[in-house]
Design a protein around this motif. Structure first.
Motif, PDB file in Angstrom:
ATOM      1  N   CYS A  22     -39.622 -27.780  -8.232  1.00  0.00           N
ATOM      2  CA  CYS A  22     -39.252 -28.754  -9.263  1.00  0.00           C
ATOM      3  C   CYS A  22     -40.449 -29.681  -9.486  1.00  0.00           C
ATOM      4  CB  CYS A  22     -38.043 -29.554  -8.792  1.00  0.00           C
ATOM      5  SG  CYS A  22     -37.582 -30.955  -9.833  1.00  0.00           S
ATOM      6  N   THR A  23     -40.867 -29.830 -10.729  1.00  0.00           N
ATOM      7  CA  THR A  23     -41.920 -30.788 -11.046  1.00  0.00           C
ATOM      8  C   THR A  23     -41.349 -31.851 -11.966  1.00  0.00           C
ATOM      9  OG1 THR A  23     -42.687 -29.456 -12.914  1.00  0.00           O
ATOM     10  CG2 THR A  23     -43.769 -29.093 -10.803  1.00  0.00           C
ATOM     11  N   TYR A  24     -41.869 -33.065 -11.814  1.00  0.00           N
ATOM     12  CA  TYR A  24     -41.289 -34.171 -12.576  1.00  0.00           C
ATOM     13  C   TYR A  24     -42.366 -35.141 -13.034  1.00  0.00           C
ATOM     14  CZ  TYR A  24     -41.951 -36.792  -8.259  1.00  0.00           C
ATOM     15  OH  TYR A  24     -42.518 -37.388  -7.161  1.00  0.00           O
ATOM     16  N   GLY A  31     -37.220 -41.647  -6.276  1.00  0.00           N
ATOM     17  CA  GLY A  31     -36.708 -40.618  -5.381  1.00  0.00           C
ATOM     18  C   GLY A  31     -36.235 -39.385  -6.120  1.00  0.00           C
ATOM     19  N   LEU A  32     -36.017 -38.320  -5.363  1.00  0.00           N
ATOM     20  CA  LEU A  32     -35.705 -37.016  -5.920  1.00  0.00           C
ATOM     21  C   LEU A  32     -34.469 -36.463  -5.209  1.00  0.00           C
ATOM     22  CD1 LEU A  32     -36.118 -33.709  -6.066  1.00  0.00           C
ATOM     23  CD2 LEU A  32     -37.104 -34.999  -7.964  1.00  0.00           C
ATOM     24  N   LEU A  51     -39.807 -40.472   0.261  1.00  0.00           N
ATOM     25  CA  LEU A  51     -41.129 -40.485   0.891  1.00  0.00           C
ATOM     26  C   LEU A  51     -41.688 -39.069   0.920  1.00  0.00           C
ATOM     27  CD1 LEU A  51     -40.388 -42.835   3.920  1.00  0.00           C
ATOM     28  CD2 LEU A  51     -41.405 -43.436   1.704  1.00  0.00           C
ATOM     29  N   ASP A  52     -43.005 -38.966   0.948  1.00  0.00           N
ATOM     30  CA  ASP A  52     -43.645 -37.657   1.042  1.00  0.00           C
ATOM     31  C   ASP A  52     -43.238 -36.939   2.322  1.00  0.00           C
ATOM     32  OD1 ASP A  52     -46.926 -38.388  -0.448  1.00  0.00           O
ATOM     33  OD2 ASP A  52     -44.942 -38.098  -1.315  1.00  0.00           O
ATOM     34  N   LEU A  64     -41.143 -33.297  -0.676  1.00  0.00           N
ATOM     35  CA  LEU A  64     -41.592 -34.129  -1.794  1.00  0.00           C
ATOM     36  C   LEU A  64     -43.072 -34.452  -1.650  1.00  0.00           C
ATOM     37  CD1 LEU A  64     -40.848 -35.891  -4.318  1.00  0.00           C
ATOM     38  CD2 LEU A  64     -40.521 -37.776  -2.701  1.00  0.00           C
ATOM     39  N   SER A  65     -43.784 -34.352  -2.777  1.00  0.00           N
ATOM     40  CA  SER A  65     -45.142 -34.876  -2.886  1.00  0.00           C
ATOM     41  C   SER A  65     -45.167 -35.800  -4.093  1.00  0.00           C
ATOM     42  CB  SER A  65     -46.165 -33.751  -3.070  1.00  0.00           C
ATOM     43  OG  SER A  65     -47.426 -34.293  -3.436  1.00  0.00           O
ATOM     44  N   ARG A  66     -45.207 -37.098  -3.848  1.00  0.00           N
ATOM     45  CA  ARG A  66     -45.182 -38.077  -4.937  1.00  0.00           C
ATOM     46  C   ARG A  66     -46.464 -38.015  -5.763  1.00  0.00           C
ATOM     47  NH1 ARG A  66     -41.506 -42.938  -3.510  1.00  0.00           N
ATOM     48  NH2 ARG A  66     -42.625 -43.884  -5.242  1.00  0.00           N
ATOM     49  N   SER A  67     -47.585 -37.782  -5.107  1.00  0.00           N
ATOM     50  CA  SER A  67     -48.861 -37.762  -5.835  1.00  0.00           C
ATOM     51  C   SER A  67     -48.932 -36.581  -6.798  1.00  0.00           C
ATOM     52  CB  SER A  67     -50.031 -37.728  -4.854  1.00  0.00           C
ATOM     53  OG  SER A  67     -49.977 -36.543  -4.075  1.00  0.00           O
TER      54      SER A  67
END
Lengths: 109, 114
Positions: A22-24, A31-32, A51-52, A64-67
């Protein structure tokens, strides 16, 4: 703008492992979420990442990767009952959810 | 366990009818939401409510209205149903405003407008 993408459909074999990506792009990301939805039923909560990193919950894990604006749901030891749609949703600065269209996962024996 | 119930699982109405969809939650949640779900599209927010008597428009409010007279009940109203409102309608509730809490969904109402 706000955008969220996930594959429309995936097929996997019983007992195997599958990763649903999933990309956003979300303003004020908070949050996801991942939800599971069986055909004709309501979505049910699977996981939340803010959080990552990787969160493991039994056979299901979420990353999750926020960057990178990227998340995945990992399902291990697939069972026939895992056949469902998996919905990715990001939370924005107003704490509202922006939903992907869902990934239909088909499990074959 | 959180329970969110919706008044009907399936509903068939005619064009121009007024339609009421009811949603009740039993966990004293402040926030409630109405979505519609159509094939190939993500859930789309119609209206939401942060608390009793409060309502806010979502992304697609046209043709709909809502009512929240009691904390546990959130009603969606189609003033004059049209065929493009044929859809699955999902109600959800959530505990604290401003918190990243999980939304809990009802079983959905599949509405067909003829």
């Amino acid at each position: 703008g706000q955008n969220i993408d996930q594959p429309t459909e995936m097929t996997a074999t019983e007992g195997a492992i599958v990763q649903i990506n999933c990309t956003y792009q979300t303003s004020g990301f908070n949050g996801l979420f991942w939800y599971q939805q069986h055909a004709g039923e309501a979505p049910t909560f699977l996981s939340y990442n803010v959080l990552d990193g990787l969160e493991e919950k039994g056979r299901f894990s979420s990353f999750l990767s926020r960057s990178k604006g990227y998340s995945y749901l990992l399902l291990k030891e697939l069972q026939m009952k895992d056949s469902a749609s998996y919905l990715c949703a990001s939370m924005d600065s107003n704490y509202q959810l922006i939903w992907g269209a869902g990934t239909k996962l088909i499990i074959k024996p | 366990d959180v329970k969110v119930t919706q008044s009907s699982r399936y509903l068939v109405k005619r064009t121009g009818e007024k339609v009421f969809l009811e949603c009740v939650q039993d966990m004293d949640h402040e926030n409630m939401f109405w979505y519609r779900q159509d094939p190939g599209l993500g859930l789309r927010l119609i209206y939401f409510s942060y608390d009793v008597k409060m309502k806010e428009k979502g992304d697609i409010p046209e043709g709909y209205s809502v009512s929240r007279e009691k904390k546990e009940r959130f009603s969606l109203i189609l003033e004059s149903a049209s065929t493009n409102q044929t859809s699955m309608y999902l109600c959800a509730s959530r505990s604290l405003a401003g918190e990243a809490e999980t939304q809990y969904f009802g079983p959905g109402t599949r509405l067909l407008v003829l």
